[in-house]
Structures are given as C-alpha cells and as structure tokens.
Design a protein around this motif. Structure first.
Motif, PDB file in Angstrom:
ATOM      1  N   THR A  76      33.512  36.180  42.859  1.00  0.00           N
ATOM      2  CA  THR A  76      34.467  36.056  41.420  1.00  0.00           C
ATOM      3  C   THR A  76      33.366  35.441  40.361  1.00  0.00           C
ATOM      4  OG1 THR A  76      36.124  34.473  40.396  1.00  0.00           O
ATOM      5  CG2 THR A  76      34.899  33.647  42.064  1.00  0.00           C
ATOM      6  N   ASN A  88      37.730  38.748  39.727  1.00  0.00           N
ATOM      7  CA  ASN A  88      37.597  38.664  40.852  1.00  0.00           C
ATOM      8  C   ASN A  88      38.002  39.954  41.863  1.00  0.00           C
ATOM      9  OD1 ASN A  88      40.474  38.155  42.116  1.00  0.00           O
ATOM     10  ND2 ASN A  88      40.361  36.539  40.594  1.00  0.00           N
ATOM     11  N   GLY A  89      37.468  40.120  42.726  1.00  0.00           N
ATOM     12  CA  GLY A  89      37.778  41.194  43.691  1.00  0.00           C
ATOM     13  C   GLY A  89      36.883  41.364  45.168  1.00  0.00           C
ATOM     14  N   SER A 103      40.897  44.657  46.732  1.00  0.00           N
ATOM     15  CA  SER A 103      41.698  43.700  45.707  1.00  0.00           C
ATOM     16  C   SER A 103      41.013  43.663  44.498  1.00  0.00           C
ATOM     17  CB  SER A 103      42.166  42.555  46.307  1.00  0.00           C
ATOM     18  OG  SER A 103      42.926  41.656  45.341  1.00  0.00           O
ATOM     19  N   GLY A 105      41.468  41.515  40.407  1.00  0.00           N
ATOM     20  CA  GLY A 105      42.129  40.792  39.784  1.00  0.00           C
ATOM     21  C   GLY A 105      41.439  40.110  38.744  1.00  0.00           C
ATOM     22  N   SER A 119      47.279  34.936  35.625  1.00  0.00           N
ATOM     23  CA  SER A 119      46.645  36.059  36.459  1.00  0.00           C
ATOM     24  C   SER A 119      47.210  37.241  36.780  1.00  0.00           C
ATOM     25  CB  SER A 119      46.447  35.254  37.810  1.00  0.00           C
ATOM     26  OG  SER A 119      47.476  34.799  38.610  1.00  0.00           O
ATOM     27  N   SER A 121      46.779  40.720  39.511  1.00  0.00           N
ATOM     28  CA  SER A 121      46.006  41.441  40.553  1.00  0.00           C
ATOM     29  C   SER A 121      46.754  42.453  41.154  1.00  0.00           C
ATOM     30  CB  SER A 121      45.975  40.453  41.605  1.00  0.00           C
ATOM     31  OG  SER A 121      47.070  40.046  42.260  1.00  0.00           O
ATOM     32  N   TYR A 122      45.881  43.249  41.791  1.00  0.00           N
ATOM     33  CA  TYR A 122      46.175  44.627  42.610  1.00  0.00           C
ATOM     34  C   TYR A 122      45.433  44.872  43.673  1.00  0.00           C
ATOM     35  CZ  TYR A 122      47.089  49.418  43.640  1.00  0.00           C
ATOM     36  OH  TYR A 122      47.639  50.663  44.379  1.00  0.00           O
ATOM     37  N   THR A 123      46.246  44.660  45.038  1.00  0.00           N
ATOM     38  CA  THR A 123      45.482  44.328  46.397  1.00  0.00           C
ATOM     39  C   THR A 123      46.324  45.538  47.219  1.00  0.00           C
ATOM     40  OG1 THR A 123      45.739  42.190  46.111  1.00  0.00           O
ATOM     41  CG2 THR A 123      45.596  42.938  48.225  1.00  0.00           C
ATOM     42  N   LYS A 160      51.144  44.415  43.392  1.00  0.00           N
ATOM     43  CA  LYS A 160      50.817  44.115  41.946  1.00  0.00           C
ATOM     44  C   LYS A 160      51.532  42.947  41.646  1.00  0.00           C
ATOM     45  CE  LYS A 160      52.106  48.458  41.896  1.00  0.00           C
ATOM     46  NZ  LYS A 160      52.718  49.575  41.352  1.00  0.00           N
TER      47      LYS A 160
END
Length: 423
Positions: A76, A88-89, A103, A105, A119, A121-123, A160
């Motif tokens: 991050t 971050n990811g 992931s 985000g 926030s 995110s996609y995971t 998502k």
C-alpha cells in the motif's frame, strides 16, 4: 511443473529485489532522523517500508491444502505518497490450483479528525468456507499462520465493494460496506432452495459493523483518533443483509455476529483472557456464509499423523469440515502464568486453555453433496500449552470430551507445536 518452478523463482527474485530496495530506502529515511523504532513497528505490522510504498509481507509466501504454495507481492502507498488517499493491492499465484488471484483498491480521506475514509476495491481470490470477518477488525499479521496450513475448503469469489469508515466517538468506530460477489465453491456443493439447486451464485450484501472499546484511552493526533491504552472488555457487533434480486442477487438472508474480549490482568506477566463469539444467520444462507467454529484438526488416523501447529483461537481437536451451523456460540478461556525464568534465553510460559461451542442448523437438508454435523450437543475441549521453549516454538496438548467425545481415546487427542514470536 517446470513452468511452476520458473514462475516461483521469478516471483521470489522480484520480492527479494523489492525487499532490498525497501531496505535501501529505509537507510535513507534513517539518515533523515527517522527512528529505528518506526521500522520495527512497520515490520511488526507486516510491512517492509520504502519511501512511498510499504510492501506487505502477508503475500510473500503461504501454504494451504487447496493452493499448495501461495506466493506473490502486495502493499500500500504510505503517508509520504499522500495523506489524503492511498492505493493498495496484491497479486498471488497458487502452485497446486495453477491460478492467479489479485486485489486492487483505494481509499480517500474525507475527514481527518474522525478517521473518515471512503474505500473502493475489486478482489478475485479465495475465502475459507464458513469463516466470518468483522469489518472493523484491525490489521492482523503473524509471521506464521498455523491454521492456514490445513484448510482445504475454499470458495472463489469476485467481489466489488464500496465502504465508509468513521470514528463516531473516541470509543466507537464504525464501518459500512456494500458489495456484489460472484461465488463459486471449489468443491462439490449445491444449495437447494424452492426445488432449485444452485452450484454457484451471486450475492449483494450490505454490512454495518461497530467496534466499541469503552475502557480504552484515546488521543487526537494529526492522523485522527488513536488508541493509546487498551482497556477491556471490548465489543464488536456486525449486521449483514443479503438482498435478493438487487444486482441479480440469488439469496435473501440476514446475519448478526457478535464478539467480546475481556482480559483480567494479575500482573504484567500473568493474566486471564476470555473470548465469546456468537453468530446467527436467518433465511436461505449457503454454506459458504455459515459458521464452522474455527476447527484446526486434520483427518488422519493417528495422533502423530495429525501433529501440526496449534492456532491462536481455534478448536485443536475439532476436525476440519466436521461441523457447520447457522447459529452458534463459542467461549474460550485462557490463563497465562508468569514465565519460568530458567535462564536469560529460556523462559517458557504455561497457558491453561478451555473451549466450548454450541450451535445448530435449521435446514441442513438444503446443503447437498456435503456431509457435516451440527453442534447442538455442545462441544468441549481443554488442555495446556508450554510456549517459547525454543526459538519461539512450544508444545500444545488438548483433549476432547463431552457431547462429541469419540469412541477411540486417541481420536480425542491433539498434540501440536505452538509458535510465538514478538518483535
């Protein structure tokens, strides 16, 4: 096999180069009068800091029964990059399932004084079936995650999400999230609802969580409210609602999860710790989102074949995938004695442990192609640990008795290593 080995070498070398670069960056930072304790604090939280980016040590290497070796890289941005937003990811690869997961985000700071963050995110990753995570839980990092080694029941999810975190009061932190997920169990499973069997499904879930620490002490800093002294008991409450037909969601169910942790301190080296966790799922809920009560025993014939590493808060004699419930409560009591002062380097600590779980399920017949029991008779185990015997390793002995005592004496025993390292 050759391409797997080659990929492992490439990822390992990439991680090593990044680690070396972050160490070089750390040296530059220390020359600018940043204290060494800052680096130790980052490392204790599982980060290897560089000037603008903190590498996340959680993704370097792990192992479980489904993926085998799991390795990758993640991290991050830090406050040197920006105090108003962060990115971050991570990306990882499992050698046994031959699949990449990742992931990505980001978060935007809306109000510094109240720690308010928005926030996204996609995971695309795996999650253990029957596990529950509290949104307000802080970051947990352990150099070694023993329970992860034996987990084999995972579901793949593409999720998502959008969330907002807000410090309502000094003692009360809140987090709200809405997510849309595609769920695909990696094992044979069908959920039967209204004479229709679903092998994979879609969920739209709204969550709201509260973390209340009424006896802790807090200070207001330029980065928001910080807990300066931990007080007990602590309380966590989370409500989840899956809404059918919203973004093509297949299920309509509700979940309420609660946890309280209390610590009774005798002196700085001796204390008792009590943990109560409870959960309730109402409505058509697939087994992926039910409760497993934290098992940590592999299904092997003898005690020594089951010899592994004890978890931190798991049932050591409960076999993986043995129980599932839509309502459950667990109570765990530990007493830590003052360490034995044998020598300067040898100070083992005795810990007495007792655990109890009870639960049930409304309609177990809805869950097809999977066998399990519920906890309606009550599950009990007790034992002890002798920690920090050598290089952080110790021994654990636990015995299963009560409603789910097994006919063979040795099937009720769990003998394991423990591992405790503190920076």
């Amino acid at each position: 096999m050759l391409k797997h080995c080659l990929l492992f070498v490439i990822i390992f070398c990439f991680n090593l180069l990044n680690s070396q670069a972050s160490f070089s960056s750390f040296k530059e930072i220390t020359r600018d009068s940043v204290k060494k304790e800052t680096f130790i604090k980052h490392l204790g939280n599982g980060y290897l800091p560089s000037k603008y980016f903190n590498f996340d040590l959680r993704y370097l290497i792990k192992f479980n029964q489904y993926e085998g070796i799991r390795t990758g890289i993640g991290g991050t941005t830090n406050e040197n990059f920006s105090k108003k937003f962060k990115v971050n990811g991570y990306t990882v690869y499992g050698f046994r399932d031959d699949e990449f997961k990742f992931s990505l985000g980001g978060a935007f700071r809306l109000a510094p004084k109240t720690n308010t963050w928005l926030s996204l995110s996609y995971t695309d990753d795996l999650q253990e079936t029957g596990s529950t995570k509290f949104l307000t839980d802080g970051r947990f990092f352990h150099f070694f995650e023993p329970r992860l080694l034996n987990i084999d029941l995972f579901h793949r999810h593409i999720t998502k999400s959008i969330g907002i975190e807000h410090q309502l009061f000094d003692e009360l932190n809140t987090k709200t999230e809405f997510s849309v997920s595609n769920i695909n169990p990696t094992y044979q499973y069908s959920f039967n609802t209204n004479s229709t069997s679903l092998n994979n499904f879609r969920l739209s879930v709204a969550k709201m969580a509260f973390q209340w620490n009424p006896f802790s002490e807090f200070n207001l800093t330029e980065n928001g409210v910080k807990e300066t002294k931990q007080g007990y008991p602590k309380f966590t409450l989370q409500y989840s609602k899956s809404i059918k037909n919203v973004f093509k969601s297949d299920f309509n169910f509700s979940k309420i999860d609660f946890r309280t942790i209390h610590k009774i301190i005798v002196n700085k080296d001796s204390y008792s710790e009590l943990t109560l966790v409870s959960g309730l799922a109402i409505g058509d809920t697939p087994i992926t989102h039910l409760y497993h009560a934290y098992p940590n025993n592999i299904t092997k014939e003898t005690v020594m074949q089951r010899f592994s590493v004890a978890g931190l808060n798991s049932f050591e004699t409960m076999y993986f995938n043995e129980f599932f419930s839509d309502k459950f409560t667990t109570i765990q009591a530990k007493h830590f004695f003052k360490p034995f002062n044998i020598s300067e380097r040898l100070k083992p600590q005795l810990v007495l442990i007792s655990r109890f779980a009870i639960g049930d399920m409304e309609s177990p017949e809805q869950h097809e192609n999977i066998s399990f029991k519920t906890l309606k008779k009550g599950y009990t185990e007790s034992g002890f640990e002798i920690n920090k015997l050598l290089f952080g390793f110790g021994l654990s002995f636990t015995y299963r008795y009560g409603g789910y005592h097994l006919p063979e004496f040795t099937d009720n025993l769990a003998l394991k290593f423990t591992f405790n390292v503190t920076l």
